[in-house]
Design a protein around this motif. Structure first.
Motif, PDB file in Angstrom:
ATOM      1  N   GLU A   1     -14.459  33.699   3.081  1.00  0.00           N
ATOM      2  CA  GLU A   1     -15.598  34.042   2.419  1.00  0.00           C
ATOM      3  C   GLU A   1     -15.752  35.592   3.025  1.00  0.00           C
ATOM      4  O   GLU A   1     -15.599  35.696   4.136  1.00  0.00           O
ATOM      5  N   ILE A   2     -15.953  36.663   2.175  1.00  0.00           N
ATOM      6  CA  ILE A   2     -16.236  37.995   2.410  1.00  0.00           C
ATOM      7  C   ILE A   2     -17.415  38.557   1.956  1.00  0.00           C
ATOM      8  O   ILE A   2     -17.489  38.394   0.529  1.00  0.00           O
ATOM      9  N   HIS A   3     -18.349  38.918   2.434  1.00  0.00           N
ATOM     10  CA  HIS A   3     -19.573  39.455   1.948  1.00  0.00           C
ATOM     11  C   HIS A   3     -20.078  40.692   2.718  1.00  0.00           C
ATOM     12  O   HIS A   3     -19.923  40.690   3.717  1.00  0.00           O
ATOM     13  N   SER A   4     -20.872  41.582   2.006  1.00  0.00           N
ATOM     14  CA  SER A   4     -21.374  42.688   2.491  1.00  0.00           C
ATOM     15  C   SER A   4     -22.753  42.481   3.227  1.00  0.00           C
ATOM     16  O   SER A   4     -23.482  41.448   3.132  1.00  0.00           O
ATOM     17  N   ARG A   5     -23.383  43.544   3.895  1.00  0.00           N
ATOM     18  CA  ARG A   5     -24.756  43.282   4.214  1.00  0.00           C
ATOM     19  C   ARG A   5     -25.791  43.289   3.184  1.00  0.00           C
ATOM     20  O   ARG A   5     -25.365  43.593   2.015  1.00  0.00           O
ATOM     21  N   MET A   6     -26.988  42.978   3.715  1.00  0.00           N
ATOM     22  CA  MET A   6     -27.916  42.648   2.373  1.00  0.00           C
ATOM     23  C   MET A   6     -28.251  44.183   1.770  1.00  0.00           C
ATOM     24  O   MET A   6     -28.720  44.096   0.591  1.00  0.00           O
ATOM     25  N   ASP A   7     -28.305  45.165   2.691  1.00  0.00           N
ATOM     26  CA  ASP A   7     -28.535  46.553   2.176  1.00  0.00           C
ATOM     27  C   ASP A   7     -27.502  47.202   1.642  1.00  0.00           C
ATOM     28  O   ASP A   7     -27.562  48.650   1.644  1.00  0.00           O
ATOM     29  N   SER A   8     -26.104  46.818   1.669  1.00  0.00           N
ATOM     30  CA  SER A   8     -25.027  47.799   1.292  1.00  0.00           C
ATOM     31  C   SER A   8     -24.289  46.878   0.268  1.00  0.00           C
ATOM     32  O   SER A   8     -24.358  45.612   0.398  1.00  0.00           O
TER      33      SER A   8
END
Length: 291
Positions: A94-101
């Protein structure tokens, strides 16, 4: 090793020691000793250089107890801050970004995402290239936030799940085969055109076809024939005025008739033409128009 001979003597007794005594020395002397010291010095220098390089690598790579540079090791996985470059394939669950970007994947050639099965075979592929986005899979689907399918495509059909499909291109939409839809309409104050430049245009519906123009007119243009066919019913022209400007007029008529009245006649094949009206029908007299 020095071998000494001890001899017990008494007072007044003089014993001369032999001049030739065998003496053995213990240790490394001469050029061997100098080579050993040189080798130990070389090992010490290598050890110091290795230690300095190790400290330099730790400093350059930003090693810390929590990770390496922008890469932090946590209980739930790895966290990478900033921009990073991968020279070889990256395998992750799984690859995901931060909540604000947002998450950005960038490449000078293309970005390829593969899905493999337990045997290592590619079951799905998403390839984003400089000129084309290619998807290889058994089914391609786009969902909304609430999970509603918006667009689905497979080998048999393509389904658009939105309430309205809008085509904004100046040339409209081009369909090479049949299209099934409950409603086709244009934007407000815009014209709707259904056109087949080289073939015929057919509209079929089990319960009828409704064509409406609330604020304009309806035109049907054809290079050949326009046919209205009703298999079970009749053709109704319900309007205040029905005009047939280019209808073929019959020839002849009762002599001396001054009234410009005509009747509409029909040929056996369905062709309509005008004939000068008389006391009785004049269609038979002008039936040569049907020939």
């Amino acid at each position: 090793m020095v071998r000494e001979q001890y001899t017990t003597t008494t007072e007044g007794t003089h014993i001369e020691r032999p001049e030739d005594q065998n003496v053995y020395k213990i240790g490394i002397y001469g050029w061997r000793k100098r080579c050993l010291y040189l080798f130990v010095l070389l090992l010490l220098i290598i050890l110091v250089v290795n230690l300095a390089l190790t400290i330099w690598i730790l400093k350059v790579m930003w090693f810390s107890p929590t990770g390496m540079g922008h890469l932090q090791v946590k209980k739930d996985g790895l966290r990478l801050e900033g921009e990073s470059e991968f020279l070889f394939p990256l395998y992750a669950k799984e690859i995901h970004s931060r909540m604000d970007s947002s998450l950005l994947l960038q490449s000078t050639q293309n970005v390829t995402v593969n899905a493999r099965n337990s045997e290592g075979e590619v079951t799905g592929r998403l390839k984003v290239g400089p000129k084309m986005v290619e998807v290889q899979s058994q089914q391609f689907q786009i969902n909304s936030k609430d999970g509603k399918p918006l667009f689905t495509a497979d080998e048999k059909e393509v389904v658009v799940g939105v309430d309205k499909l809008r085509v904004t291109g100046p040339e409209g939409a081009l369909f090479e085969h049949s299209v099934e839809t409950p409603l086709v309409q244009a934007d407000p104050f815009q014209e709707l055109r259904l056109e087949s430049p080289t073939r015929s245009l057919s509209m079929d519906a089990p319960r009828g076809v409704h064509i409406k123009a609330h604020a304009g007119k309806i035109e049907a243009l054809s290079q050949m024939d326009i046919k209205f066919h009703s298999s079970d019913g009749m053709l109704v022209l319900d309007a205040e005025t029905v005009c047939l400007p280019k209808l073929v007029r019959g020839t002849g008529g009762p002599s001396g008739s001054s009234q410009r009245l005509y009747e509409i006649c029909a040929c056996p094949d369905g062709k309509l033409y005008l004939s000068v009206a008389g006391v009785g029908t004049t269609c038979q007299e002008n039936s040569q128009v049907c020939l």
